[in-house]
Design a protein around this motif. Sequence first.
Motif, PDB file in Angstrom:
ATOM      1  N   SER A  32      24.625  23.012  -9.303  1.00 16.89           N
ATOM      2  CA  SER A  32      25.063  24.409  -9.282  1.00 16.89           C
ATOM      3  C   SER A  32      26.432  24.561  -8.619  1.00 16.89           C
ATOM      4  N   LEU A  33      26.810  23.605  -7.770  1.00 16.02           N
ATOM      5  CA  LEU A  33      28.143  23.644  -7.168  1.00 16.02           C
ATOM      6  C   LEU A  33      29.241  23.456  -8.220  1.00 16.02           C
ATOM      7  N   LEU A  34      28.891  22.796  -9.312  1.00 19.95           N
ATOM      8  CA  LEU A  34      29.884  22.573 -10.370  1.00 19.95           C
ATOM      9  C   LEU A  34      30.073  23.793 -11.250  1.00 19.95           C
ATOM     10  N   GLY A  35      29.203  24.789 -11.068  1.00 19.91           N
ATOM     11  CA  GLY A  35      29.364  26.063 -11.753  1.00 19.91           C
ATOM     12  C   GLY A  35      29.213  25.985 -13.257  1.00 19.91           C
ATOM     13  N   SER A  36      30.144  26.622 -13.968  1.00 23.01           N
ATOM     14  CA  SER A  36      30.041  26.746 -15.423  1.00 23.01           C
ATOM     15  C   SER A  36      30.415  25.462 -16.160  1.00 23.01           C
ATOM     16  N   ARG A  37      30.873  24.448 -15.432  1.00 18.77           N
ATOM     17  CA  ARG A  37      31.213  23.181 -16.093  1.00 18.77           C
ATOM     18  C   ARG A  37      29.969  22.413 -16.532  1.00 18.77           C
ATOM     19  N   VAL A  38      28.817  22.810 -15.984  1.00 16.26           N
ATOM     20  CA  VAL A  38      27.553  22.155 -16.338  1.00 16.26           C
ATOM     21  C   VAL A  38      26.782  23.085 -17.264  1.00 16.26           C
ATOM     22  N   PRO A  39      26.291  22.592 -18.386  1.00 21.74           N
ATOM     23  CA  PRO A  39      25.543  23.462 -19.302  1.00 21.74           C
ATOM     24  C   PRO A  39      24.260  23.977 -18.660  1.00 21.74           C
ATOM     25  N   SER A  40      23.905  25.202 -18.995  1.00 17.81           N
ATOM     26  CA  SER A  40      22.701  25.806 -18.405  1.00 17.81           C
ATOM     27  C   SER A  40      21.450  25.057 -18.815  1.00 17.81           C
ATOM     28  N   SER A  41      21.449  24.407 -19.974  1.00 14.96           N
ATOM     29  CA  SER A  41      20.275  23.642 -20.393  1.00 14.96           C
ATOM     30  C   SER A  41      20.008  22.479 -19.443  1.00 14.96           C
ATOM     31  N   LEU A  42      21.061  21.862 -18.887  1.00 17.18           N
ATOM     32  CA  LEU A  42      20.888  20.781 -17.921  1.00 17.18           C
ATOM     33  C   LEU A  42      20.314  21.322 -16.620  1.00 17.18           C
ATOM     34  N   LYS A  43      20.765  22.488 -16.194  1.00 12.55           N
ATOM     35  CA  LYS A  43      20.219  23.109 -14.981  1.00 12.55           C
ATOM     36  C   LYS A  43      18.738  23.419 -15.148  1.00 12.55           C
ATOM     37  N   ILE A  44      18.377  23.951 -16.311  1.00 12.22           N
ATOM     38  CA  ILE A  44      16.975  24.271 -16.587  1.00 12.22           C
ATOM     39  C   ILE A  44      16.133  23.000 -16.592  1.00 12.22           C
TER      40      ILE A  44
ATOM     41  N   ARG B   9       0.823  -1.220   0.000  1.00 15.21           N
ATOM     42  CA  ARG B   9       0.000   0.000   0.000  1.00 15.21           C
ATOM     43  C   ARG B   9       0.852   1.264   0.000  1.00 15.21           C
ATOM     44  N   GLY B  10       2.131   1.152   0.251  1.00 17.33           N
ATOM     45  CA  GLY B  10       3.028   2.312   0.239  1.00 17.33           C
ATOM     46  C   GLY B  10       3.687   2.551  -1.102  1.00 17.33           C
ATOM     47  N   TRP B  11       3.112   2.031  -2.184  1.00 20.02           N
ATOM     48  CA  TRP B  11       3.718   2.129  -3.521  1.00 20.02           C
ATOM     49  C   TRP B  11       3.979   3.571  -3.948  1.00 20.02           C
ATOM     50  N   ALA B  12       3.203   4.513  -3.429  1.00 19.40           N
ATOM     51  CA  ALA B  12       3.346   5.905  -3.880  1.00 19.40           C
ATOM     52  C   ALA B  12       4.508   6.634  -3.200  1.00 19.40           C
ATOM     53  N   ILE B  13       5.050   6.045  -2.152  1.00 19.76           N
ATOM     54  CA  ILE B  13       6.143   6.717  -1.436  1.00 19.76           C
ATOM     55  C   ILE B  13       7.339   7.002  -2.352  1.00 19.76           C
ATOM     56  N   PRO B  14       7.833   6.032  -3.118  1.00 20.46           N
ATOM     57  CA  PRO B  14       8.981   6.360  -3.984  1.00 20.46           C
ATOM     58  C   PRO B  14       8.625   7.273  -5.154  1.00 20.46           C
ATOM     59  N   THR B  15       7.339   7.361  -5.524  1.00 14.90           N
ATOM     60  CA  THR B  15       6.984   8.252  -6.631  1.00 14.90           C
ATOM     61  C   THR B  15       7.170   9.705  -6.243  1.00 14.90           C
ATOM     62  N   ALA B  16       7.068   9.986  -4.958  1.00 11.89           N
ATOM     63  CA  ALA B  16       7.173  11.364  -4.492  1.00 11.89           C
ATOM     64  C   ALA B  16       8.570  11.703  -3.994  1.00 11.89           C
ATOM     65  N   THR B  17       9.542  10.883  -4.325  1.00 13.25           N
ATOM     66  CA  THR B  17      10.913  11.164  -3.915  1.00 13.25           C
ATOM     67  C   THR B  17      11.358  12.478  -4.540  1.00 13.25           C
ATOM     68  N   ASP B  18      11.797  13.371  -3.687  1.00 13.19           N
ATOM     69  CA  ASP B  18      12.111  14.725  -4.147  1.00 13.19           C
ATOM     70  C   ASP B  18      13.515  14.771  -4.727  1.00 13.19           C
ATOM     71  N   ILE B  19      13.625  15.346  -5.908  1.00 11.49           N
ATOM     72  CA  ILE B  19      14.935  15.480  -6.551  1.00 11.49           C
ATOM     73  C   ILE B  19      15.421  16.926  -6.502  1.00 11.49           C
ATOM     74  N   ALA B  20      14.819  17.727  -5.624  1.00  7.40           N
ATOM     75  CA  ALA B  20      15.152  19.151  -5.600  1.00  7.40           C
ATOM     76  C   ALA B  20      16.609  19.408  -5.219  1.00  7.40           C
ATOM     77  N   PHE B  21      17.262  18.441  -4.558  1.00  8.76           N
ATOM     78  CA  PHE B  21      18.664  18.648  -4.199  1.00  8.76           C
ATOM     79  C   PHE B  21      19.582  18.566  -5.412  1.00  8.76           C
ATOM     80  N   ALA B  22      19.139  17.909  -6.477  1.00 10.65           N
ATOM     81  CA  ALA B  22      19.992  17.722  -7.661  1.00 10.65           C
ATOM     82  C   ALA B  22      20.401  19.051  -8.302  1.00 10.65           C
ATOM     83  N   PRO B  23      19.465  20.015  -8.514  1.00 13.17           N
ATOM     84  CA  PRO B  23      19.929  21.298  -9.067  1.00 13.17           C
ATOM     85  C   PRO B  23      20.930  22.012  -8.164  1.00 13.17           C
ATOM     86  N   GLY B  24      20.776  21.848  -6.848  1.00 17.22           N
ATOM     87  CA  GLY B  24      21.734  22.460  -5.922  1.00 17.22           C
ATOM     88  C   GLY B  24      23.119  21.860  -6.059  1.00 17.22           C
ATOM     89  N   VAL B  25      23.172  20.539  -6.184  1.00 15.10           N
ATOM     90  CA  VAL B  25      24.460  19.857  -6.350  1.00 15.10           C
ATOM     91  C   VAL B  25      25.091  20.259  -7.678  1.00 15.10           C
TER      92      VAL B  25
END
Length: 194
Positions: free
Chosen positions: A75-87, A57-73
Motif C-alpha cells: 500500500s506504500l507504493l500506492g497506485s503503482r500496484v494494481p488493486s487486484s494484487l492488493k486484494i 517437532r517445530g515443523w509447524a512454526i514456519p507454516t504460521a509465518t504471518d504475511i500480514a505486513f506485505a499488504p501494508g508494504v
Amino acid sequence: MAIFFLLVGLEIKREMLDGQLSTWSRRILPSAAAAGGMAVSALIYVFLNWSDPVAIRGWAIPTATDIAFAPGVISLLGSRVPSSLKIFLAALAIIDDLGAVIVIAVFYTAELNFLALAGAGIVLGNLMIFKRMVWPCVALEAVLWVLVFASGIHATLAGVMLALTIPLQATLASRRLRMRNRRSINWSTAFISR
C-alpha cells in the motif's frame, strides 16, 4: 492470543460475507497459494532439521509465518500496484491465518478432556442462541475460554469459536453494489453475445 484470534476470526467472517472472499472464485487462488506456502515452508523446515528429533517437532512454526505486513508494504507504493494484487495479498494473509489456527488445533493438542470439550460445545451453542444479549454472552465467553483451555485444545481457538457466534451481516450498501455489478455484468454479457 485468544483475543488476537477472535479478531482474526471476525476478519475472516467479514471477508467471507462481504469482502475479498465473498465468492468461491475469489477464494480458490488465495487458498491454493496459502496452502502451498504453508506446505513448502514446513517441508523446508523438515529437510533442514531432519537429523534433530527435538527440533523437527517445530515443523509447524514456519507454516504460521504471518504475511500480514506485505499488504501494508504494497500500500506504500500506492497506485503503482494494481488493486487486484492488493486484494490477492489481503485474502492470502487471511487464509494463511486461518491455516495457522487449524494447524494449532490439529497438531498441538496434547490430551483431550472430552467432558470439558462437551461443555465448550454446550456453551458455544448457548452463545449462538443468546448472541444478541451482551451480558450473558460476556459470562459465557469467559466460560468458553476456560473450558477450551481445560479440554486440552489450544485455548486460542476459543477466540475463533467465539468469532463464529458473533452476528455479522453484509452491509446494505455493499449488497446494493453487488446487485448493481451483477446486473451490469448480465447486461454486458447479453449485449456481447448478440
